[in-house]
Design a protein around this motif. Structure first.
Motif, PDB file in Angstrom:
ATOM      1  N   VAL A  79       5.487  27.672   3.330  1.00 45.85           N
ATOM      2  CA  VAL A  79       5.912  26.855   2.187  1.00 45.85           C
ATOM      3  C   VAL A  79       6.833  25.744   2.682  1.00 45.85           C
ATOM      4  CG1 VAL A  79       5.695  28.775   0.552  1.00 45.85           C
ATOM      5  CG2 VAL A  79       7.890  28.363   1.691  1.00 45.85           C
ATOM      6  N   GLY A  80       7.213  24.883   1.782  1.00 46.00           N
ATOM      7  CA  GLY A  80       8.138  23.809   2.109  1.00 46.00           C
ATOM      8  C   GLY A  80       7.425  22.478   2.256  1.00 46.00           C
ATOM      9  N   SER A  81       8.175  21.489   2.700  1.00 48.13           N
ATOM     10  CA  SER A  81       7.627  20.126   2.751  1.00 48.13           C
ATOM     11  C   SER A  81       6.466  19.986   3.724  1.00 48.13           C
ATOM     12  CB  SER A  81       8.736  19.123   3.084  1.00 48.13           C
ATOM     13  OG  SER A  81       9.293  19.394   4.346  1.00 48.13           O
ATOM     14  N   TRP A  82       6.438  20.744   4.811  1.00 48.20           N
ATOM     15  CA  TRP A  82       5.294  20.654   5.722  1.00 48.20           C
ATOM     16  C   TRP A  82       4.015  21.054   4.990  1.00 48.20           C
ATOM     17  CZ3 TRP A  82       6.974  23.180  10.995  1.00 48.20           C
ATOM     18  CH2 TRP A  82       7.923  22.376  11.611  1.00 48.20           C
ATOM     19  N   ALA A  83       4.102  22.108   4.209  1.00 46.81           N
ATOM     20  CA  ALA A  83       2.930  22.581   3.471  1.00 46.81           C
ATOM     21  C   ALA A  83       2.509  21.581   2.405  1.00 46.81           C
ATOM     22  CB  ALA A  83       3.217  23.943   2.843  1.00 46.81           C
ATOM     23  N   THR A  84       3.453  21.125   1.605  1.00 52.12           N
ATOM     24  CA  THR A  84       3.093  20.227   0.504  1.00 52.12           C
ATOM     25  C   THR A  84       2.604  18.877   1.021  1.00 52.12           C
ATOM     26  OG1 THR A  84       5.406  19.560   0.230  1.00 52.12           O
ATOM     27  CG2 THR A  84       4.593  21.346  -1.178  1.00 52.12           C
ATOM     28  N   GLU A  85       3.179  18.389   2.109  1.00 46.94           N
ATOM     29  CA  GLU A  85       2.710  17.121   2.674  1.00 46.94           C
ATOM     30  C   GLU A  85       1.297  17.252   3.220  1.00 46.94           C
ATOM     31  OE1 GLU A  85       5.625  15.434   5.378  1.00 46.94           O
ATOM     32  OE2 GLU A  85       7.204  15.770   3.893  1.00 46.94           O
ATOM     33  N   ALA A  86       1.007  18.342   3.892  1.00 43.93           N
ATOM     34  CA  ALA A  86      -0.353  18.561   4.406  1.00 43.93           C
ATOM     35  C   ALA A  86      -1.358  18.620   3.261  1.00 43.93           C
ATOM     36  CB  ALA A  86      -0.411  19.848   5.228  1.00 43.93           C
TER      37      ALA A  86
END
Length: 179
Positions: A79-86
């Motif tokens: 989770v987190g910004s890495w996930a949402t950005e991908a």
């Protein structure tokens, strides 16, 4: 409720077309789907689930993309910004999601904010959204909403879901299928 989750997973499998691109959310019901997924199936799978990625890595006809981020110990979900950005940069045919809570009034909910944001990004990336959940989640609202029911195409659950609750869910938008 492992038996119920296997039945739900078997019904979800009927909704997956070989050759399609899918997102598989973290969770016990999506993990049950992987356990019954034919080893020869041709799919492109994106997942934020460490257990799902480990299991799918041995499927020779699955092109696997692992969505990164901070891994939650409770769910094994990145989770987190890495996930949402991908996820913001992809479009898939189908997203298969689990949920902690489901209600006609509040939609789909989960207790963790970061997990909610990842699930929201999955909903936004998919042409078709399938929620795979057992009936015990109905009426159980949690802190963070990640989708309203009009953003969901199909809810696949078990036959213990009360008829009036199923009718409320249908009235909000999605098809309700019991397994």
């Amino acid at each position: 409720r492992a038996d119920i989750k296997r039945r739900i997973a078997a019904r979800v499998l009927q909704e997956i077309t070989p050759g399609s691109t899918i997102i598989l959310d973290a969770g016990s019901t999506t993990q049950a789907l992987i356990e019954i997924l034919p080893r020869h199936i041709n799919l492109t799978v994106l997942t934020n689930s460490i257990p799902a990625a480990a299991a799918l890595s041995s499927f020779h006809n699955v092109t696997l993309y692992v969505i990164g981020g901070r891994v939650r110990g409770v769910t094994g979900a990145a989770v987190g910004s890495w996930a949402t950005e991908a996820l913001s940069g992809v479009v898939v045919d189908v997203a298969v999601l689990g949920t902690n809570g489901l209600s006609a009034a509040r939609g789909l909910t989960t207790p963790d904010q970061d997990e909610s944001l990842a699930k929201r990004a999955m909903v936004m990336a998919a042409r078709r959204v399938i929620v795979a959940t057992d009936s015990s989640k109905a009426g159980d609202d949690h802190l963070h909403r990640f989708a309203s029911l009009d953003e969901v195409d199909v809810v696949i659950t078990d036959s213990d879901l009360a008829d009036d609750v199923a009718d409320e869910i249908r009235a909000a938008g999605p098809e309700v299928i019991t397994a």
